[in-house]
Scaffold this motif. Structure first.
Motif, PDB file in Angstrom:
ATOM      1  N   PHE A   1      -3.440  12.413   5.126  1.00 48.35           N
ATOM      2  CA  PHE A   1      -4.488  12.103   3.837  1.00 48.35           C
ATOM      3  C   PHE A   1      -5.162  13.256   3.329  1.00 48.35           C
ATOM      4  CE2 PHE A   1      -4.030   7.883   5.848  1.00 48.35           C
ATOM      5  CZ  PHE A   1      -3.198   7.331   4.514  1.00 48.35           C
TER       6      PHE A   1
ATOM      7  N   TYR B   1     -12.218   7.914   4.367  1.00 49.80           N
ATOM      8  CA  TYR B   1     -12.163   5.976   5.449  1.00 49.80           C
ATOM      9  C   TYR B   1     -11.488   6.585   6.205  1.00 49.80           C
ATOM     10  CZ  TYR B   1     -11.220   1.109   6.449  1.00 49.80           C
ATOM     11  OH  TYR B   1     -10.580   0.345   6.945  1.00 49.80           O
ATOM     12  N   ALA B   2     -10.320   6.867   6.581  1.00 50.40           N
ATOM     13  CA  ALA B   2      -9.813   7.593   8.133  1.00 50.40           C
ATOM     14  C   ALA B   2     -10.766   8.435   9.037  1.00 50.40           C
ATOM     15  CB  ALA B   2      -8.441   8.228   8.270  1.00 50.40           C
TER      16      ALA B   2
ATOM     17  N   PHE C   1      -8.645   8.084   1.316  1.00 50.88           N
ATOM     18  CA  PHE C   1      -8.574   7.293   2.499  1.00 50.88           C
ATOM     19  C   PHE C   1      -8.820   8.635   3.453  1.00 50.88           C
ATOM     20  CE2 PHE C   1      -5.688   4.824  -0.715  1.00 50.88           C
ATOM     21  CZ  PHE C   1      -5.854   3.499   0.042  1.00 50.88           C
TER      22      PHE C   1
ATOM     23  N   SER D   1       0.813  -1.278  -0.238  1.00 50.90           N
ATOM     24  CA  SER D   1       0.426  -0.363  -0.238  1.00 50.90           C
ATOM     25  C   SER D   1       1.133   1.199  -0.162  1.00 50.90           C
ATOM     26  CB  SER D   1      -1.086   0.144   1.015  1.00 50.90           C
ATOM     27  OG  SER D   1      -2.077  -1.470   0.777  1.00 50.90           O
TER      28      SER D   1
ATOM     29  N   MET E   1       0.411   6.477   7.132  1.00 52.85           N
ATOM     30  CA  MET E   1       0.389   4.799   7.136  1.00 52.85           C
ATOM     31  C   MET E   1       0.726   4.237   7.972  1.00 52.85           C
ATOM     32  SD  MET E   1       0.281   4.650   2.785  1.00 52.85           S
ATOM     33  CE  MET E   1      -0.356   2.864   3.106  1.00 52.85           C
TER      34      MET E   1
ATOM     35  N   PHE F   1      -6.776   9.913  -2.338  1.00 56.32           N
ATOM     36  CA  PHE F   1      -5.547  10.207  -0.930  1.00 56.32           C
ATOM     37  C   PHE F   1      -7.502  10.855   0.500  1.00 56.32           C
ATOM     38  CE2 PHE F   1      -0.941  11.844  -0.793  1.00 56.32           C
ATOM     39  CZ  PHE F   1      -0.579  10.315  -1.271  1.00 56.32           C
TER      40      PHE F   1
ATOM     41  N   SER G   1      -6.856   7.762  13.934  1.00 57.53           N
ATOM     42  CA  SER G   1      -7.573   7.431  12.986  1.00 57.53           C
ATOM     43  C   SER G   1      -7.667   9.148  12.241  1.00 57.53           C
ATOM     44  CB  SER G   1      -8.627   7.433  12.524  1.00 57.53           C
ATOM     45  OG  SER G   1      -9.282   5.396  13.369  1.00 57.53           O
TER      46      SER G   1
ATOM     47  N   VAL H   1       1.685  11.028   3.409  1.00 57.94           N
ATOM     48  CA  VAL H   1       1.303   9.364   3.564  1.00 57.94           C
ATOM     49  C   VAL H   1       1.775   8.628   4.376  1.00 57.94           C
ATOM     50  CG1 VAL H   1       1.383   9.153   1.172  1.00 57.94           C
ATOM     51  CG2 VAL H   1      -0.950   8.697   1.703  1.00 57.94           C
TER      52      VAL H   1
ATOM     53  N   ARG I   1      -1.304   3.903  10.377  1.00 54.79           N
ATOM     54  CA  ARG I   1      -2.519   3.105  10.564  1.00 54.79           C
ATOM     55  C   ARG I   1      -2.391   1.582  10.421  1.00 54.79           C
ATOM     56  NH1 ARG I   1      -7.715   4.010  11.774  1.00 54.79           N
ATOM     57  NH2 ARG I   1      -8.792   2.288  10.307  1.00 54.79           N
ATOM     58  N   TYR I   2      -1.122   1.169  10.366  1.00 52.78           N
ATOM     59  CA  TYR I   2      -0.974   0.088   9.783  1.00 52.78           C
ATOM     60  C   TYR I   2      -0.311  -0.792  11.229  1.00 52.78           C
ATOM     61  CZ  TYR I   2      -2.206  -0.990   5.331  1.00 52.78           C
ATOM     62  OH  TYR I   2      -2.953  -0.488   3.887  1.00 52.78           O
TER      63      TYR I   2
ATOM     64  N   LEU J   1       0.540   3.773  -3.039  1.00 49.54           N
ATOM     65  CA  LEU J   1       0.240   4.955  -2.942  1.00 49.54           C
ATOM     66  C   LEU J   1       1.614   6.059  -2.911  1.00 49.54           C
ATOM     67  CD1 LEU J   1      -2.214   5.233   0.229  1.00 49.54           C
ATOM     68  CD2 LEU J   1      -2.460   5.825  -2.016  1.00 49.54           C
TER      69      LEU J   1
END
Length: 200
Positions: free
Chosen positions: A78, A192-193, A189, A10, A137, A186, A71, A133, A140-141, A14
């Protein structure tokens, strides 16, 4: 560990999409007209190694916070990245820097070329979309090494592409279209976040 590969892929996808039409590509093309290819790649890669490390460290620090806060922070990063890309994608293009350097490569030392390349990219890329980004990420991950490696691999690939393909890249690919595509991605994303934060 199961999320390391998705985090790597990912981040690579991106950041590659964000950097391909970015000012970094144009700067690298210009640098290549003056300095040796190896020196340019070394300087640019070193600058991005520093930026990626900073972004991953910042994103990793966010993982110590509650999930909802993470988040929201990721969504903000993002969102900023989307705004930067969309602004560039819908702005009027210019040829600034196209004729900035006319002397041929090979006229300066390797260290001079690498140093100049490092300095230009290091100064220009703070707060860039790819750095934002990468931080988002990493948060997020929760896979800082995978995200960092994916981001750096993407930047190294784009830099190599810019160096070896040279001026043909600008003739065949419209940077603004790629910037718009990356910007909308972006933005998706970011939504989504923020949605994940609302449901947390």
């Amino acid at each position: 560990m199961s999320s390391a590969l998705p985090a790597f892929l990912s981040a690579f996808a991106l950041v590659f999409l964000a950097e391909l039409p970015d000012k970094t590509t144009i700067s690298t093309l210009v640098l290549t007209t003056r300095y040796r290819k190896g020196a340019v790649w070394t300087g640019v890669a070193a600058a991005f190694a520093v930026h990626t490390t900073v972004a991953v460290a910042f994103g990793s620090a966010l993982t110590l916070l509650p999930e909802q806060v993470v988040s929201v922070a990721a969504g903000i990063m993002f969102g900023i990245g989307a705004a930067l890309l969309l602004r560039a994608g819908y702005s009027v293009t210019s040829d600034t820097g196209k004729d900035a350097m006319r002397s041929g490569p090979g006229t300066t030392s390797f260290l001079s070329g690498a140093g100049a390349s490092f300095g230009l990219i290091f100064a220009a890329e703070w707060g860039d979309a790819s750095q934002l980004v990468t931080a988002g990420m990493a948060a997020r991950y929760g896979q800082p090494i995978a995200v960092g490696l994916g981001s750096f691999a993407a930047i190294a690939a784009v830099t190599a592409l810019a160096i070896f393909v040279g001026g043909k890249l600008r003739d065949r690919i419209r940077p603004q279209l790629l910037q718009r595509a990356a910007g909308f991605l972006f933005a998706g994303f970011a939504v989504y976040a923020f949605g994940a934060a609302a449901l947390a």
